[in-house]
Scaffold this motif. Structure first.
Motif, PDB file in Angstrom:
ATOM      1  N   PHE A 312       0.902  -1.083  -0.101  1.00 26.66           N
ATOM      2  CA  PHE A 312      -0.116  -0.030  -0.007  1.00 26.66           C
ATOM      3  C   PHE A 312       0.892   1.456   0.064  1.00 26.66           C
ATOM      4  O   PHE A 312       0.220   2.267  -0.636  1.00 26.66           O
ATOM      5  N   ILE A 313       1.919   1.018   0.694  1.00 34.51           N
ATOM      6  CA  ILE A 313       2.700   2.503   0.655  1.00 34.51           C
ATOM      7  C   ILE A 313       3.329   2.798  -0.768  1.00 34.51           C
ATOM      8  O   ILE A 313       3.402   3.805  -1.292  1.00 34.51           O
ATOM      9  N   GLU A 314       3.594   1.595  -1.444  1.00 33.28           N
ATOM     10  CA  GLU A 314       3.998   1.755  -2.969  1.00 33.28           C
ATOM     11  C   GLU A 314       2.839   2.572  -3.739  1.00 33.28           C
ATOM     12  O   GLU A 314       2.904   3.501  -4.386  1.00 33.28           O
ATOM     13  N   LEU A 315       1.537   1.944  -3.422  1.00 28.82           N
ATOM     14  CA  LEU A 315       0.555   2.544  -4.201  1.00 28.82           C
ATOM     15  C   LEU A 315       0.283   4.068  -3.797  1.00 28.82           C
ATOM     16  O   LEU A 315      -0.009   4.848  -4.755  1.00 28.82           O
ATOM     17  N   SER A 316       0.586   4.420  -2.529  1.00 22.55           N
ATOM     18  CA  SER A 316       0.367   5.891  -2.250  1.00 22.55           C
ATOM     19  C   SER A 316       1.535   6.726  -2.744  1.00 22.55           C
ATOM     20  O   SER A 316       1.050   7.897  -2.999  1.00 22.55           O
ATOM     21  N   LYS A 317       2.659   6.027  -3.134  1.00 21.56           N
ATOM     22  CA  LYS A 317       3.471   6.936  -3.954  1.00 21.56           C
ATOM     23  C   LYS A 317       3.201   7.279  -5.406  1.00 21.56           C
ATOM     24  O   LYS A 317       3.641   8.094  -6.041  1.00 21.56           O
ATOM     25  N   LYS A 318       2.280   6.463  -5.755  1.00 22.64           N
ATOM     26  CA  LYS A 318       1.839   6.579  -7.342  1.00 22.64           C
ATOM     27  C   LYS A 318       0.421   7.224  -7.437  1.00 22.64           C
ATOM     28  O   LYS A 318      -0.158   7.182  -8.512  1.00 22.64           O
ATOM     29  N   GLY A 319      -0.135   7.488  -6.283  1.00 19.63           N
ATOM     30  CA  GLY A 319      -1.475   8.051  -6.183  1.00 19.63           C
ATOM     31  C   GLY A 319      -1.600   9.552  -5.689  1.00 19.63           C
ATOM     32  O   GLY A 319      -0.675   9.907  -5.383  1.00 19.63           O
ATOM     33  N   ILE A 320      -2.911   9.984  -5.483  1.00 19.44           N
ATOM     34  CA  ILE A 320      -2.878  10.961  -4.569  1.00 19.44           C
ATOM     35  C   ILE A 320      -3.336  10.565  -3.109  1.00 19.44           C
ATOM     36  O   ILE A 320      -4.099   9.847  -3.029  1.00 19.44           O
ATOM     37  N   ILE A 506     -10.541   4.743 -11.396  1.00 20.27           N
ATOM     38  CA  ILE A 506     -10.111   5.345 -10.071  1.00 20.27           C
ATOM     39  C   ILE A 506     -10.345   4.499  -8.921  1.00 20.27           C
ATOM     40  O   ILE A 506     -11.221   4.171  -8.773  1.00 20.27           O
ATOM     41  N   PHE A 507      -9.180   4.044  -8.349  1.00 18.92           N
ATOM     42  CA  PHE A 507      -9.305   3.115  -7.083  1.00 18.92           C
ATOM     43  C   PHE A 507      -9.029   4.203  -6.010  1.00 18.92           C
ATOM     44  O   PHE A 507      -8.030   4.852  -5.811  1.00 18.92           O
ATOM     45  N   ALA A 508      -9.961   4.004  -4.980  1.00 16.00           N
ATOM     46  CA  ALA A 508     -10.214   5.030  -3.956  1.00 16.00           C
ATOM     47  C   ALA A 508      -9.932   4.184  -2.557  1.00 16.00           C
ATOM     48  O   ALA A 508     -11.020   3.062  -2.403  1.00 16.00           O
ATOM     49  N   PHE A 509      -9.264   4.550  -1.610  1.00 12.44           N
ATOM     50  CA  PHE A 509      -9.346   3.441  -0.524  1.00 12.44           C
ATOM     51  C   PHE A 509      -9.240   4.393   0.734  1.00 12.44           C
ATOM     52  O   PHE A 509      -8.602   5.542   0.963  1.00 12.44           O
ATOM     53  N   VAL A 510     -10.092   4.240   1.894  1.00 11.83           N
ATOM     54  CA  VAL A 510     -10.222   4.941   2.858  1.00 11.83           C
ATOM     55  C   VAL A 510     -10.489   3.908   4.062  1.00 11.83           C
ATOM     56  O   VAL A 510     -11.295   2.989   3.889  1.00 11.83           O
ATOM     57  N   GLY A 511     -10.034   4.364   5.063  1.00  9.92           N
ATOM     58  CA  GLY A 511     -10.343   3.363   6.611  1.00  9.92           C
ATOM     59  C   GLY A 511     -11.914   3.789   7.065  1.00  9.92           C
ATOM     60  O   GLY A 511     -12.160   5.101   6.843  1.00  9.92           O
ATOM     61  N   PRO A 538      -5.819   6.237   6.211  1.00  7.22           N
ATOM     62  CA  PRO A 538      -5.085   6.632   4.891  1.00  7.22           C
ATOM     63  C   PRO A 538      -6.469   6.976   4.259  1.00  7.22           C
ATOM     64  O   PRO A 538      -7.515   6.373   4.204  1.00  7.22           O
ATOM     65  N   MET A 539      -6.105   7.990   3.299  1.00 10.70           N
ATOM     66  CA  MET A 539      -6.919   8.277   2.136  1.00 10.70           C
ATOM     67  C   MET A 539      -6.144   8.221   0.738  1.00 10.70           C
ATOM     68  O   MET A 539      -5.333   9.150   0.839  1.00 10.70           O
ATOM     69  N   LEU A 540      -6.375   7.436  -0.103  1.00  7.40           N
ATOM     70  CA  LEU A 540      -5.737   7.216  -1.441  1.00  7.40           C
ATOM     71  C   LEU A 540      -6.424   7.189  -2.664  1.00  7.40           C
ATOM     72  O   LEU A 540      -7.629   6.605  -2.502  1.00  7.40           O
ATOM     73  N   PHE A 541      -6.101   8.018  -3.796  1.00 11.72           N
ATOM     74  CA  PHE A 541      -6.686   7.948  -4.990  1.00 11.72           C
ATOM     75  C   PHE A 541      -5.729   7.456  -5.868  1.00 11.72           C
ATOM     76  O   PHE A 541      -4.640   8.242  -6.159  1.00 11.72           O
ATOM     77  N   TYR A 542      -5.758   6.322  -6.462  1.00 12.17           N
ATOM     78  CA  TYR A 542      -4.994   5.627  -7.373  1.00 12.17           C
ATOM     79  C   TYR A 542      -5.488   5.380  -8.743  1.00 12.17           C
ATOM     80  O   TYR A 542      -6.372   4.896  -8.901  1.00 12.17           O
ATOM     81  N   ALA A 543      -4.843   6.073  -9.621  1.00  9.13           N
ATOM     82  CA  ALA A 543      -5.190   5.807 -11.092  1.00  9.13           C
ATOM     83  C   ALA A 543      -4.252   6.188 -11.993  1.00  9.13           C
ATOM     84  O   ALA A 543      -4.000   7.237 -12.248  1.00  9.13           O
TER      85      ALA A 543
END
Length: 669
Positions: A312-320, A506-511, A538-543
């Motif tokens: 997930f930390i790698e995803l966070s580096k590639k998204g908002i 757009i993949f979005a993740f939030v706890g 965490p809140m992440l937008f990955y696309a």
């Protein structure tokens, strides 16, 4: 009275109970039929309403079974038998008279209440008693009160005569039924009543929210009976808001939210945002993942040395990625509610999802027009009545839950998160239209199950207790469940990358919430001391290919998820609640430029806000206050004085009171 092949084999008490059951169930069916005929208006043919009638029978059977169970249990005692003494007989006729009176009162008031407000009778009607004179005057001037009362009295009299007749017929039956036969009939009736009261054969009981799976609000109202509707909402009778206080803080909130046409009299919070010519030209798919207990300080994105979420930390580096995101509450049901509606669940008793008066909510998901709507959960959405929130408010929702998948459940929460993602990916890969999908995980939760099928590819770890506790975990089971969540994310994204929908999604993740615990040296002491770690997620937008990666330190809230997704997807949408598009430039808001995250601790009713680098938190009614630094990236300095403290206090009141109002006034169009 029902006649069986051999009435002599049936105990007299059972004969009377069965007769009462048939009578009351028939009467309740006829009343439901009358309601349908009165309110159908030519728009709801009977064949479309039939599922509501079937479900309504189950609600009716529950109420009748509760009433008859008392007769069965007490009437089986010799001294209480209606066939052994005149006193007992008269006592039971008084009991049935009270029940009959309650039936007439509830059904008549329900009929009038629905005609007046288009809502089934619920506990909020008790509020009319606070203005008894005005309410009584309204009723007197609106309805033929005397004729209604006379009709009710006559109805109770006739029904009581019938009940006495049924008792007399039963008394004429065989008084010498064998002990074995009496026992068999008693146990049989007890089991039937038990199933009827529970409402179904399954893990979860029949709930009021099941009525909202029948296709429309009208069907839901036809299915419910006034007893179910009233008593389901009784614990929420204090739900409400102080309109004068909402109006007081309206100017600030309207400016903060960017309301199009502010109006303090109508309390308009609506604002419409239009598609931009400079935004995405395509209609991207949306996959929103609501992550169970995804606590920030336990994850790798803030440097936890246990490296729990390397993928997930790698995803966070590639998204908002928003690293200062907070949920308004602790608890999954409240987290789902805030995400879907954009309103913090500030209910003091239970949760808003369990309140029948709040089940009707507008959600931005419906503004994704032309999109398929899908929701995936590994277990049952009967939990916390979430099904009612989802199916009643998200138009044409395709709901996938326990029983929808080809893989077996692993524990009480259903199938594993890994399999949930893979099952969802199969469905998403077949979609021919744009889609908005929500996937809600559950494995990062006790009992912390790691499926046997994954133990070869996912390796558990065993670390010293002092080590895991130093970095935020209570046990190796919890640590491995958290790591398994990251494993499930990896499995999902790797599978999605092979699917045709991936490049336009757009993949979005939030706890859904964090976990209170010891954040140790990873965060300032104030986070542990004041419980902020229980809300920080965490809140992440990955696309990849659609959005430019960036890490934001600005304050974000769970309620901001849907407006931000709508902005990223570049759709026209209307927002009526508290969330804001986190990616809009500050100039888009004429008032407060910095975002605010409202937080409420339901255990002790604390309320507060995070804004800038500060967290303000207070007990209700002027109790204990805390005012601390909330920005983990900023070195502590002196806390501002009373002027700013008072500002934060007013902010807290403004958000709390506005949320209370919105919970009751955010109906879908």
């Amino acid at each position: 009275m029902i006649y069986f092949a051999d009435m002599r084999a049936i105990p007299r008490l059972i004969q009377w109970i069965l007769s009462l059951a048939i009578f009351f169930l028939t009467a309740m069916f006829l009343w439901r039929l009358a309601a349908w005929m009165a309110f159908e208006g030519g728009h709801h043919p009977f064949r479309e309403t039939l599922p509501a009638f079937i479900l309504g029978f189950r609600y009716d059977a529950r109420m009748v079974s509760i009433f008859l169970l008392i007769i069965l249990l007490l009437g089986s005692i010799k001294v209480c038998s209606p066939f052994r003494s005149i006193a007992a007989k008269n006592a039971w006729l008084v009991y049935t008279g009270l029940i009959t009176t309650a039936f007439f009162l509830f059904y008549v008031f329900d009929f009038v209440h629905y005609r007046y407000l288009s809502q089934r009778l619920n506990a909020s009607a008790l509020g009319f008693l606070e203005d008894t004179k005005i309410s009584a005057g309204m009723v007197w001037q609106t309805y033929p009160v005397l004729r209604i009362l006379l009709g009710m009295i006559l109805g109770v009299y006739v029904v009581q005569k019938l009940i006495a007749f049924l008792l007399k017929k039963a008394a004429a039956g065989n008084a010498s039924v064998s002990r074995r036969s009496r026992t068999s009939w008693f146990v049989g009736c007890l089991l039937v009543f038990g199933v009827a009261i529970f409402g179904r054969l399954g893990q979860y009981p029949l709930r009021w929210s099941d009525a909202f799976n029948t296709g429309s609000d009208f069907n839901a109202n036809i299915a419910l009976n006034p007893f179910q509707s009233f008593f389901s909402s009784l614990s929420f009778r204090t739900s409400g808001f102080d309109k004068a206080v909402v109006k007081k803080y309206y100017p600030y909130m309207a400016t903060y939210l960017g309301v199009d046409k502010p109006n303090a009299d109508s309390l308009n919070f609506s604002r419409t945002f239009y598609r931009s010519d400079t935004g995405l030209a395509t209609r991207p798919n949306i996959v929103l993942v609501i992550c169970e207990s995804f606590s920030a300080y336990k994850s790798s994105m803030w440097g936890n040395p246990l490296n729990t979420t390397p993928f997930f930390i790698e995803l966070s580096k590639k998204g908002i990625f928003f690293d200062n995101c907070f949920t308004p509450h602790f608890g999954t049901a409240r987290g789902v509610w805030a995400t879907i509606t954009g309103i913090p669940d500030v209910e003091f008793v239970k949760t808003a999802s369990r309140n029948p008066a709040m089940v009707d909510q507008h959600t931005i998901i419906n503004d994704f027009q032309g999109y398929q709507k899908l929701y995936f959960l590994g277990g049952s959405t009967s939990w916390a009545n979430i099904r009612g929130l989802l199916t009643n408010n998200i138009k044409e929702l395709h709901l996938y839950e326990e029983g929808s998948y080809d893989v077996p459940a692993v524990d009480v929460w259903g199938i594993s998160d890994k399999n949930l993602f893979l099952e969802a990916n199969k469905v998403l890969g077949k979609q021919q239209e744009p889609f908005f999908a929500v996937i809600q995980t559950a494995d990062n939760h006790r009992p912390y199950t790691i499926p046997e099928e994954d133990r070869t590819t996912f390796k558990t770890v065993e670390l010293p207790v002092d080590t895991i506790r130093k970095y935020g975990f209570e046990s190796n089971g919890e640590l491995n469940a958290f790591r398994y969540t990251d494993f499930s994310f990896r499995t999902f994204i790797e599978a999605a990358e092979k699917s045709p929908y991936f490049k336009n999604t757009i993949f979005a993740f939030v706890g859904d919430h964090g976990i209170h615990g010891n954040a140790g040296d990873m965060f300032p002491p104030a986070w542990t001391d004041n419980g902020l770690d229980g809300y920080h997620v965490p809140m992440l937008f990955y696309a990849p290919g659609l959005i430019e990666p960036k890490r934001y330190h600005t304050v974000a809230s769970q309620v901001d998820m849907l407006p931000t997704l709508a902005g990223l997807a570049n759709i026209t949408y209307t927002n009526t609640t508290l969330g804001r598009d986190l990616l809009k430039p500050p100039a888009a808001y004429t008032g407060e430029r910095d975002n605010v995250a409202f937080i409420m601790d339901h255990n002790n009713k604390n309320q507060g806000v995070v804004k800038d680098s500060l967290y303000y938190n207070r007990m209700p009614a002027g109790g204990k206050e805390a005012f601390v630094w909330a920005n983990f990236a900023q070195a502590p300095t002196s806390i501002p004085g009373d002027t700013i403290r008072n500002t934060y206090s007013r902010l807290t009141t403004a958000f709390f009171e506005t949320a209370r109002y919105m919970l009751m006034n955010n109906r879908k169009k």
